[in-house]
Design an enzyme around this catalytic site. Structure first.
Site, PDB file in Angstrom:
ATOM      1  N   LEU A 116     -22.947  38.229  -0.005  1.00 38.30           N
ATOM      2  CA  LEU A 116     -22.015  38.419   1.110  1.00 38.30           C
ATOM      3  C   LEU A 116     -22.596  37.896   2.402  1.00 38.30           C
ATOM      4  CD1 LEU A 116     -20.910  42.079   0.359  1.00 38.30           C
ATOM      5  CD2 LEU A 116     -19.518  40.036   0.081  1.00 38.30           C
ATOM      6  N   GLY A 147     -28.575  39.819   6.215  1.00 39.80           N
ATOM      7  CA  GLY A 147     -28.760  40.621   7.427  1.00 39.80           C
ATOM      8  C   GLY A 147     -30.200  40.573   7.868  1.00 39.80           C
ATOM      9  N   PRO A 195     -30.926  40.089   2.143  1.00 37.28           N
ATOM     10  CA  PRO A 195     -29.593  39.649   1.727  1.00 37.28           C
ATOM     11  C   PRO A 195     -28.720  40.807   1.227  1.00 37.28           C
ATOM     12  CG  PRO A 195     -31.221  39.110   0.064  1.00 37.28           C
ATOM     13  CD  PRO A 195     -31.979  39.679   1.218  1.00 37.28           C
ATOM     14  N   VAL A 196     -27.397  40.611   1.299  1.00 42.51           N
ATOM     15  CA  VAL A 196     -26.448  41.620   0.847  1.00 42.51           C
ATOM     16  C   VAL A 196     -25.565  41.013  -0.234  1.00 42.51           C
ATOM     17  CG1 VAL A 196     -24.680  43.233   1.573  1.00 42.51           C
ATOM     18  CG2 VAL A 196     -26.405  42.495   3.196  1.00 42.51           C
ATOM     19  N   LYS A 219     -27.756  46.040  -0.553  1.00 43.96           N
ATOM     20  CA  LYS A 219     -28.639  45.407   0.431  1.00 43.96           C
ATOM     21  C   LYS A 219     -30.048  45.407  -0.145  1.00 43.96           C
ATOM     22  CE  LYS A 219     -27.899  45.582   4.746  1.00 43.96           C
ATOM     23  NZ  LYS A 219     -27.976  45.051   6.099  1.00 43.96           N
ATOM     24  N   ASP A 225     -29.089  48.973  16.800  1.00 39.59           N
ATOM     25  CA  ASP A 225     -28.726  47.596  16.501  1.00 39.59           C
ATOM     26  C   ASP A 225     -27.219  47.484  16.363  1.00 39.59           C
ATOM     27  OD1 ASP A 225     -29.073  44.928  16.140  1.00 39.59           O
ATOM     28  OD2 ASP A 225     -29.694  45.056  14.050  1.00 39.59           O
TER      29      ASP A 225
END
Ligand SMILES: *[C@@H]1O[C@H](CO)[C@@H](O)[C@H](O)[C@H]1NC(C)=O
Ligand SMILES: *[C@@H]1O[C@H](CO)[C@@H](O)[C@H](O)[C@H]1NC(C)=O
Ligand SMILES: *[C@@H]1O[C@H](CO)[C@@H](O)[C@H](O)[C@H]1NC(C)=O
Ligand SMILES: *[C@@H]1O[C@H](CO)[C@@H](O)[C@H](O)[C@H]1NC(C)=O
Ligand SMILES: *[C@@H]1O[C@H](CO)[C@@H](O)[C@H](O)[C@H]1NC(C)=O
Ligand SMILES: *[C@@H]1O[C@H](CO)[C@@H](O)[C@H](O)[C@H]1NC(C)=O
Ligand SMILES: *[C@@H]1O[C@H](CO)[C@@H](O)[C@H](O)[C@H]1NC(C)=O
Ligand SMILES: *[C@@H]1O[C@H](CO)[C@@H](O)[C@H](O)[C@H]1NC(C)=O
Ligand SMILES: *[C@@H]1O[C@H](CO)[C@@H](O)[C@H](O)[C@H]1NC(C)=O
Ligand SMILES: *[C@@H]1O[C@H](CO)[C@@H](O)[C@H](O)[C@H]1NC(C)=O
Length: 815
Positions: free
Chosen positions: A510, A513, A517-518, A532, A629
């Site tokens: 997807l 981040g 990775p996700v 995640k 964040d």
């Protein structure tokens, strides 16, 4: 035809008469002797703010006489109940006022049993008979019909609190008559009988506000310091709220609050689970919003750390001995069993060779063992304390105008906590050699600073030790079955995740981040998940990681992405979330075509949702979480385009070493960071407020703060907004695609509040709950001051206008 017409008009007339009759009957605010109020009837205060009548709690079949809000709060919210413990089983109840001025509620059964009566012991002969009246404040009073002086009320419901504190209502104690004005929780949402929790001002020693569970202290808001209760930093007078506290020895002690000009509908309430909350009705969302509570983290638990120790809300371990004290039972203390607390390393000499160490920014300890003198200052206070060997510490009684008065403790100090903002100074008595040992002379602040450097070194060693130990244990335990303790942790097998994500296929990816990775996945039962995969370099210990997952998996709120669990395999750590089909907010607002899908109403709903998620972080959940964040790509949208905050906890806990207010590694996306966080590494809830409002500006304008480019100047979006605001042209900021759907005054208010929240100095910025109030009301707002970070970091290059990849994370110190 004629007959039908006649019948019709007759019926209409009848209806009209009935309606007029009943509505005029309902508008009544008084009950006189001889009248009775039966089930179905109600009294309405003169301005319509409150109603007295009979109600049935949800899921209950019993009926009660109570007071709830009038038209301003459409959801029935009961704030006072007469017959709490004595329900009426049917609708036969009626309320009479006797000649003696006593209100009697009867159940209407054969015997007409009085289930409740107002308790009037005073005998007064009225000049012109008694009336009972429901006042606009929500106070039900019995008074002489000819005398409206509040001092002469024969009886008033405000003296008998249930679970709510309304504006003008006192909580406290009449020290002459002994009358206790104590809030008591409902037993459950469906039973208004007295529950376990009470809120009261305890007058033993120096008065303090407590939440008790039965007779045990659950939470101590603490003593009044002139501005607030010492343990409730969020209690701040504002244009919307004012607070009053009075303590006249031998007479009365009370706290009450007011809402000047009635701008909002607001109350304090003790929940059935013991949380004392400040609530405000939001007309925008149609629900009560919690705008303040002091019970935000584990330090709320009374005496968690035992004697002579201080509690830290967002640090692990939570408890630390005060300087020059050490754990009474070191092995228990290191196992997080802190109740026994700490003891002096060196006994007091009990003469003038003893000294004091200053702890600044704390919640003062339990004052049940304190004495005070209002007229003397701090120097005299110190002298008095030093002169009596039982005196263990002192502080100012009132912190206004640089401090005045003297508060001294005469037993062990307990229930101290660190408060990053709005704590106060406490001087703790220690042996002179302890002070000399730390530093020559008696300079508390320096002592503490040195001590904290030392203790962070110690903490570092301890953490290293734990990591090594955990590693060793992991090696030993490789094949052992799961222990009970671990059953709490929602875990997934690696094979399940591999199957679900087609072995982390590129097609399932997807995005990438800041933490790895996700991937999108689908469990055998059909549930869609997002996985995640944390980059292996995040050097967090396995046990800490598990603890965090357990913690965050428990957080549930409709504006948070749900963490379902984790998957751990050797060094690999993965987090499993619910899957959000609609991508993230940045995908919409920064895209020429997608942005048209989000009209003003939708964007307004999104802002509301983010607000609620953040409020939950900052105030409602068991631990206070600072997101750190917050940015458009971390706001995911569900099927109905409602926002859910994601990646919470990652920045603050998975992101690496941090202490309470400082961090070595600055995590976050630069464009959303507040100046004090980016430059000094200081973070607080106010940093989130800053990021949130940058986000609001982006949502309203459809432009990125970072990539913002304007030919005329070097400003970023915040700076641009500030300029337009000062030119009176703030409407120019609004996204062109919003021009039709936009509610201009709402959008302007958003921009105004946003500019207040991005002011350079954190103390000028409102906190989240104040921001909510500002967004939701029509009160005048102060003028914003200069914002932080209004200049673009890099001078304009050829064209930085579009989706420059949002480079996350500025690592200031490599690991
Ligand atoms: C209450 O008032 C009603 C008349 O409104 C009367 O019939 C009834 O007896 C009174 N009940 C009591 C307990 O005083
Ligand atoms: C909420 O809206 C209703 C209907 O518009 C209005 O009557 C009421 O006064 C409002 N309440 C507040 C607290 O502003
Ligand atoms: C009235 O007060 C007295 C003493 O304060 C108490 O004993 C009595 O139970 C109270 N009665 C009711 C109905 O609350
Ligand atoms: C406290 O109670 C006494 C006795 O009922 C009363 O005379 C006095 O006015 C009360 N004090 C206050 C401040 O209300
Ligand atoms: C009020 O509370 C105090 C202390 O908790 C208690 O001693 C006193 O009896 C209470 N007064 C009444 C009237 O219940
Ligand atoms: C009433 O019952 C429903 C279903 O059991 C429950 O979800 C709801 O929370 C209950 N309401 C209250 C106020 O307890
Ligand atoms: C409340 O009203 C007073 C006078 O009517 C006014 O001076 C004050 O500014 C108002 N306060 C707010 C917050 O609106
Ligand atoms: C204080 O007491 C200690 C031990 O009791 C003694 O050694 C010291 O001299 C005393 N200091 C003063 C200033 O009296
Ligand atoms: C407070 O201190 C002053 C000055 O030392 C003294 O006169 C007064 O009696 C003290 N008050 C109390 C309540 O102890
Ligand atoms: C010291 O304070 C305690 C508690 O207030 C008191 O009982 C004792 O008399 C005081 N001692 C001296 C020497 O003043």
């Amino acid at each position: 035809m004629t007959t039908r017409f006649g019948l019709h008009s007759f019926l209409s007339l009848l209806c009209f008469i009935l309606l007029t009759f009943s509505s005029s009957a309902q508008q009544q605010d008084t009950l006189t002797i001889g009248q009775s109020l039966t089930d179905g009837q109600s009294l309405v205060s003169s301005g319509g703010s409150f109603r007295l009548g009979y109600f049935r709690p949800e899921n209950s079949s019993s009926r009660y006489l109570g007071i709830w809000y009038g038209a301003r709060v459409p959801t029935q919210t009961v704030v006072w109940v007469a017959n709490r413990g004595a329900p009426i089983s049917d609708t036969g109840g009626f309320l009479n006022l006797t000649r003696e001025g006593i209100l009697v509620l009867s159940d209407g059964d054969r015997n007409n049993l009085a289930v409740w009566s107002s308790n009037v012991t005073r005998r007064v002969s009225p000049t012109s008979g008694f009336v009972a009246q429901l006042l606009e404040s929500g106070n039900l009073v019995v008074r002489d019909a000819a005398d409206e002086n509040p001092d002469n009320f024969l009886w008033q419901s405000f003296d008998y609190l249930t679970n709510s504190l309304l504006p003008g209502m006192k909580i406290g104690r009449n020290l002459t008559s002994g009358l206790n004005r104590t809030m008591r929780s409902w037993r459950s949402g469906e039973d208004p009988a007295e529950g376990d929790f009470s809120v009261l001002i305890e007058t033993e020693g120096y008065p303090q506000l407590l939440v008790r569970r039965g007779t045990a202290i659950q939470f101590r808001a603490g003593s009044w310091n002139g501005l607030r209760f010492t343990g409730v930093p969020s209690l701040n007078p504002s244009p919307t709220f004012s607070f009053e506290y009075q303590y006249d020895e031998g007479e009365e002690v009370y706290f009450r609050f007011a809402v000047p000009n009635n701008t909002v509908v607001s109350r304090y309430a003790i929940s059935t689970s013991g949380l004392l909350q400040h609530l405000t009705w939001s007309n925008r969302t149609g629900e009560w919003i919690v705008i303040g509570t002091a019970q935000g983290d584990r330090c709320q638990n009374y005496g968690l750390c035992g004697t002579y120790a201080s509690c830290y809300g967002s640090r692990a371990p939570a408890c630390e001995c005060l300087t020059s004290f050490s754990p009474r039972n070191p092995s228990d203390f290191s196992r997080s069993a802190w109740e026994e607390g700490c003891v002096r390393r060196t006994a007091l000499a009990c003469n003038s060779s003893d000294g004091f160490i200053l702890h600044s920014s704390v919640k003062l300890p339990d004052t049940a063992v304190a004495r005070w003198n209002r007229t003397i200052g701090l120097a005299e206070c110190r002298r008095l304390c030093l002169g009596n060997c039982s005196c263990t510490g002192y502080s100012s009684l009132d912190i206004r105008n640089g401090g005045s008065g003297c508060l001294m403790w005469f037993d062990d100090l307990i229930d101290i906590r660190e408060l990053a903002d709005r704590g106060q100074d406490l001087y703790v008595r220690v042996a002179g050699s302890e002070i000399r040992a730390a530093i020559q002379g008696n300079q508390g602040r320096t002592v503490i600073m040195i001590a904290s450097v030392v203790s962070s070194l110690v903490a570092l060693l301890v953490i290293l030790g734990i990591l090594l130990y955990a590693r060793k244990r992991k090696l030993e335990q490789k094949e052992t079955p799961k222990t009970n303790e671990e059953m709490d942790l929602p875990t997934f097998d690696l094979s399940t995740i591999v199957d679900a994500t087609n072995d982390f296929a590129i097609g399932n990816k997807l995005g990438e981040g800041g933490f790895g990775p996700v991937y999108m996945g689908k469990l055998p039962e059909g549930q869609e998940i997002a996985v995640k995969r944390l980059s292996t370099s995040s050097g967090q210990g396995m046990s800490e990681f598990k603890n965090e997952v357990i913690l965050f998996a428990k957080l549930q709120h409709r504006n948070l992405v749900r963490l379902l669990g984790c998957c751990i395999h050797e060094d690999e750590k993965m987090l499993i979330y619910e899957y959000m089909p609609n991508k993230s907010l940045d995908f919409f607002i920064f895209d020429e075509t997608q942005r048209k899908l989000l009209n003003w109403q939708r964007r307004s709903i999104i802002i509301d949702g983010i607000v609620r998620g953040l409020l939950y972080f900052h105030q409602n959940s068991r631990l206070r979480i600072i997101h750190r964040d917050l940015k458009a790509s971390n706001i995911l949208l569900d099927k109905e385009l409602r926002p859910k905050i994601s990646d919470f906890g990652l920045a603050s806990t998975f992101g690496g070493d941090q202490t309470e207010g400082e961090t070595k590694k600055v995590v976050g996306t630069f464009v959303y960071m507040s100046p004090e966080y980016a430059v000094d590494g200081l973070f607080s809830v106010k940093s989130d407020v800053f990021s949130f409002e940058v986000l609001v500006l982006e949502i309203v304008s459809g432009r990125r703060n970072r990539g913002f480019y304007h030919t005329d100047h070097d400003l970023n979006l915040v700076g641009h907004a500030w300029t337009l605001w000062n030119e009176g042209a703030a409407l120019g900021l609004i996204d062109d695609s919003l021009k039709e759907s936009c509610n201009e005054s709402e959008a302007l208010r958003c921009i105004h509040v946003a500019l207040l929240c991005v002011q350079q100095r954190p103390e000028d910025r409102p906190n989240m709950s104040a921001a909510v109030l500002m967004l939701g009301s029509e009160n005048p707002l102060p003028e914003p001051k200069l914002p932080g970070f209004y200049l673009r970091r890099n001078p304009p290059e050829a064209d930085t206008s579009c989706s420059a990849n949002q480079v996350s994370i500025t690592v200031m110190e490599p690991r």
